[in-house]
Motif scaffolding. Structure first.
Motif, PDB file in Angstrom:
ATOM      1  N   GLY A   1      21.129 -26.611 -18.842  1.00 34.98           N
ATOM      2  CA  GLY A   1      20.478 -27.520 -19.776  1.00 34.98           C
ATOM      3  C   GLY A   1      20.737 -28.976 -19.431  1.00 34.98           C
ATOM      4  O   GLY A   1      19.825 -29.807 -19.450  1.00 34.98           O
ATOM      5  N   LEU A   2      21.985 -29.298 -19.079  1.00 35.99           N
ATOM      6  CA  LEU A   2      22.315 -30.670 -18.680  1.00 35.99           C
ATOM      7  C   LEU A   2      21.561 -31.059 -17.415  1.00 35.99           C
ATOM      8  O   LEU A   2      21.040 -32.178 -17.306  1.00 35.99           O
ATOM      9  CB  LEU A   2      23.824 -30.805 -18.435  1.00 35.99           C
ATOM     10  CG  LEU A   2      24.753 -30.671 -19.640  1.00 35.99           C
ATOM     11  CD1 LEU A   2      26.201 -30.869 -19.192  1.00 35.99           C
ATOM     12  CD2 LEU A   2      24.400 -31.658 -20.739  1.00 35.99           C
ATOM     13  N   TYR A   3      21.492 -30.137 -16.461  1.00 36.17           N
ATOM     14  CA  TYR A   3      20.798 -30.430 -15.200  1.00 36.17           C
ATOM     15  C   TYR A   3      19.307 -30.661 -15.428  1.00 36.17           C
ATOM     16  O   TYR A   3      18.721 -31.611 -14.897  1.00 36.17           O
ATOM     17  CB  TYR A   3      21.000 -29.294 -14.198  1.00 36.17           C
ATOM     18  CG  TYR A   3      20.026 -29.359 -13.050  1.00 36.17           C
ATOM     19  CD1 TYR A   3      20.180 -30.306 -12.039  1.00 36.17           C
ATOM     20  CD2 TYR A   3      18.926 -28.508 -12.997  1.00 36.17           C
ATOM     21  CE1 TYR A   3      19.258 -30.409 -11.006  1.00 36.17           C
ATOM     22  CE2 TYR A   3      18.005 -28.597 -11.964  1.00 36.17           C
ATOM     23  CZ  TYR A   3      18.182 -29.546 -10.971  1.00 36.17           C
ATOM     24  OH  TYR A   3      17.257 -29.637  -9.963  1.00 36.17           O
ATOM     25  N   LEU A   4      18.678 -29.806 -16.218  1.00 35.22           N
ATOM     26  CA  LEU A   4      17.240 -29.955 -16.457  1.00 35.22           C
ATOM     27  C   LEU A   4      16.940 -31.255 -17.187  1.00 35.22           C
ATOM     28  O   LEU A   4      15.884 -31.857 -16.985  1.00 35.22           O
ATOM     29  CB  LEU A   4      16.711 -28.768 -17.261  1.00 35.22           C
ATOM     30  CG  LEU A   4      16.683 -27.419 -16.531  1.00 35.22           C
ATOM     31  CD1 LEU A   4      16.244 -26.314 -17.479  1.00 35.22           C
ATOM     32  CD2 LEU A   4      15.771 -27.473 -15.312  1.00 35.22           C
ATOM     33  N   GLY A   5      17.876 -31.710 -18.022  1.00 33.47           N
ATOM     34  CA  GLY A   5      17.655 -32.944 -18.742  1.00 33.47           C
ATOM     35  C   GLY A   5      17.976 -34.180 -17.929  1.00 33.47           C
ATOM     36  O   GLY A   5      17.114 -35.029 -17.706  1.00 33.47           O
ATOM     37  N   ASP A   6      19.219 -34.284 -17.470  1.00 33.09           N
ATOM     38  CA  ASP A   6      19.672 -35.522 -16.831  1.00 33.09           C
ATOM     39  C   ASP A   6      20.377 -35.283 -15.500  1.00 33.09           C
ATOM     40  O   ASP A   6      21.252 -36.064 -15.117  1.00 33.09           O
ATOM     41  CB  ASP A   6      20.633 -36.278 -17.770  1.00 33.09           C
ATOM     42  CG  ASP A   6      19.895 -36.989 -18.891  1.00 33.09           C
ATOM     43  OD1 ASP A   6      18.774 -37.469 -18.634  1.00 33.09           O
ATOM     44  OD2 ASP A   6      20.423 -37.062 -20.008  1.00 33.09           O
ATOM     45  N   GLY A   7      20.024 -34.236 -14.804  1.00 32.73           N
ATOM     46  CA  GLY A   7      20.705 -33.929 -13.559  1.00 32.73           C
ATOM     47  C   GLY A   7      19.818 -34.015 -12.338  1.00 32.73           C
ATOM     48  O   GLY A   7      18.594 -34.030 -12.427  1.00 32.73           O
ATOM     49  N   CYS A   8      20.462 -34.083 -11.186  1.00 32.20           N
ATOM     50  CA  CYS A   8      19.743 -34.056  -9.914  1.00 32.20           C
ATOM     51  C   CYS A   8      20.675 -33.502  -8.850  1.00 32.20           C
ATOM     52  O   CYS A   8      21.896 -33.454  -9.025  1.00 32.20           O
ATOM     53  CB  CYS A   8      19.252 -35.451  -9.519  1.00 32.20           C
ATOM     54  SG  CYS A   8      20.580 -36.617  -9.121  1.00 32.20           S
ATOM     55  N   ILE A   9      20.092 -33.077  -7.762  1.00 33.22           N
ATOM     56  CA  ILE A   9      20.846 -32.595  -6.609  1.00 33.22           C
ATOM     57  C   ILE A   9      20.366 -33.364  -5.391  1.00 33.22           C
ATOM     58  O   ILE A   9      19.160 -33.507  -5.174  1.00 33.22           O
ATOM     59  CB  ILE A   9      20.637 -31.078  -6.392  1.00 33.22           C
ATOM     60  CG1 ILE A   9      21.256 -30.293  -7.559  1.00 33.22           C
ATOM     61  CG2 ILE A   9      21.241 -30.622  -5.071  1.00 33.22           C
ATOM     62  CD1 ILE A   9      20.960 -28.810  -7.516  1.00 33.22           C
ATOM     63  N   SER A  10      21.302 -33.878  -4.617  1.00 33.03           N
ATOM     64  CA  SER A  10      20.939 -34.633  -3.418  1.00 33.03           C
ATOM     65  C   SER A  10      21.756 -34.138  -2.238  1.00 33.03           C
ATOM     66  O   SER A  10      22.905 -33.713  -2.382  1.00 33.03           O
ATOM     67  CB  SER A  10      21.168 -36.134  -3.619  1.00 33.03           C
ATOM     68  OG  SER A  10      22.493 -36.395  -4.024  1.00 33.03           O
ATOM     69  N   ALA A  11      21.133 -34.184  -1.068  1.00 33.11           N
ATOM     70  CA  ALA A  11      21.782 -33.679   0.139  1.00 33.11           C
ATOM     71  C   ALA A  11      22.808 -34.673   0.663  1.00 33.11           C
ATOM     72  O   ALA A  11      22.639 -35.891   0.563  1.00 33.11           O
ATOM     73  CB  ALA A  11      20.735 -33.398   1.211  1.00 33.11           C
ATOM     74  N   HIS A  12      23.879 -34.143   1.227  1.00 31.48           N
ATOM     75  CA  HIS A  12      24.842 -34.981   1.934  1.00 31.48           C
ATOM     76  C   HIS A  12      24.141 -35.576   3.155  1.00 31.48           C
ATOM     77  O   HIS A  12      23.357 -34.884   3.821  1.00 31.48           O
ATOM     78  CB  HIS A  12      26.046 -34.151   2.370  1.00 31.48           C
ATOM     79  CG  HIS A  12      27.189 -34.954   2.912  1.00 31.48           C
ATOM     80  ND1 HIS A  12      27.172 -35.480   4.181  1.00 31.48           N
ATOM     81  CD2 HIS A  12      28.373 -35.316   2.351  1.00 31.48           C
ATOM     82  CE1 HIS A  12      28.303 -36.134   4.390  1.00 31.48           C
ATOM     83  NE2 HIS A  12      29.047 -36.054   3.299  1.00 31.48           N
ATOM     84  N   PRO A  13      24.378 -36.857   3.470  1.00 34.51           N
ATOM     85  CA  PRO A  13      23.685 -37.479   4.618  1.00 34.51           C
ATOM     86  C   PRO A  13      23.841 -36.709   5.920  1.00 34.51           C
ATOM     87  O   PRO A  13      22.952 -36.737   6.768  1.00 34.51           O
ATOM     88  CB  PRO A  13      24.332 -38.862   4.705  1.00 34.51           C
ATOM     89  CG  PRO A  13      24.800 -39.145   3.315  1.00 34.51           C
ATOM     90  CD  PRO A  13      25.218 -37.819   2.753  1.00 34.51           C
TER      91      PRO A  13
END
Length: 248
Positions: free
Chosen positions: A66-78
């Motif tokens: 629920g937290l992710y769908l609202g205010d979360g994101c996933i980003s790749a390590h460079p």
């Protein structure tokens, strides 16, 4: 992992003279990832994508989802070695910061979580090689501009823990407020206050997940407008007070 076409599109925007910040905001891709593509367009070799490893705690996972769908994101390590899960939590709610940290650790015991301070909010951040496996809703661009559906294994968890999903969604994109109106009682106009809950999201898919969970637990709701769900009936507010409560 971002495909080649996504990487080329981001670099093409840079070639137009756009800044890293501008391209990152438009595409939803981190500046560090875009910067790394300037040196190497092709992704680094990776292992085959693993099958979903069950969360260590399903209840905590439903809340974290629920937290992710609202205010979360996933980003790749460079360097392409893994991913960062980032959940934005307003500094006004220190309890939310703690609950977010605890949920991440329960889902992946032993994992490190650190707080990255921003202006007015804290980004709870955790590095893990396979976050996109646990959150397959990850993808380029903004959530409300792409389809958000749950995998079967996620739906099974949510069906077993609907209140935790509801709590995570409200803690991220919802609130409990007190409305007021006036009534004439015994010839005298008096102020009458009543609590209600709101959930706001631009994604119709995320709103659908929220309202489906509300239906499952017997909470009456209505759409205040295209992106706002309102819960105002006394019995339903009482249910949310019992299982969610105001942020703190």
């Amino acid at each position: 992992m971002y495909d080649i076409s996504t990487r080329k599109r981001a670099l093409a925007l840079l070639a137009q003279g756009r800044s890293l910040n501008s391209v990152s905001r438009e595409t939803g891709i981190s500046r560090s990832a875009i910067r790394s593509w300037q040196d190497r367009l092709e992704p680094l070799p990776r292992m085959a994508i693993p099958t979903p490893e069950p969360p260590a705690d399903n209840s905590a996972y439903a809340y974290l989802l629920g937290l992710y769908l609202g205010d979360g994101c996933i980003s790749a390590h460079p360097r392409g070695t893994g991913y960062y899960l980032r959940i934005a939590c307003a500094d006004a709610w220190p309890g939310l910061l703690q609950q977010c940290r605890e949920a991440i650790v329960k889902v992946r015991p032993g994992i490190s979580v650190y707080a990255l301070q921003k202006e007015g909010y804290t980004m709870m951040t955790s590095y893990f090689r396979h976050w996109p496996v646990l959150f397959p809703q990850h993808g380029p661009g903004k959530k409300h501009e792409r389809t958000i559906d749950l995998e079967l294994w996620q739906q099974t968890i949510v069906d077993a823990h609907p209140w935790e999903l509801i709590r995570g969604l409200i803690h991220s994109d919802g609130c409990r407020i007190t409305n007021w109106t006036t009534r004439v009682i015994a010839g005298e106009q008096k102020r009458y206050e009543y609590p209600r809950y709101f959930f706001t999201n631009l994604s119709s898919d995320i709103i659908r997940l929220f309202t489906t969970a509300l239906d499952q637990v017997g909470v009456d709701w209505k759409m205040a407008n295209a992106r706002n769900v309102s819960v105002a009936r006394k019995a339903s507010v009482a249910l949310l007070d019992t299982h969610v409560g105001p942020k703190y």
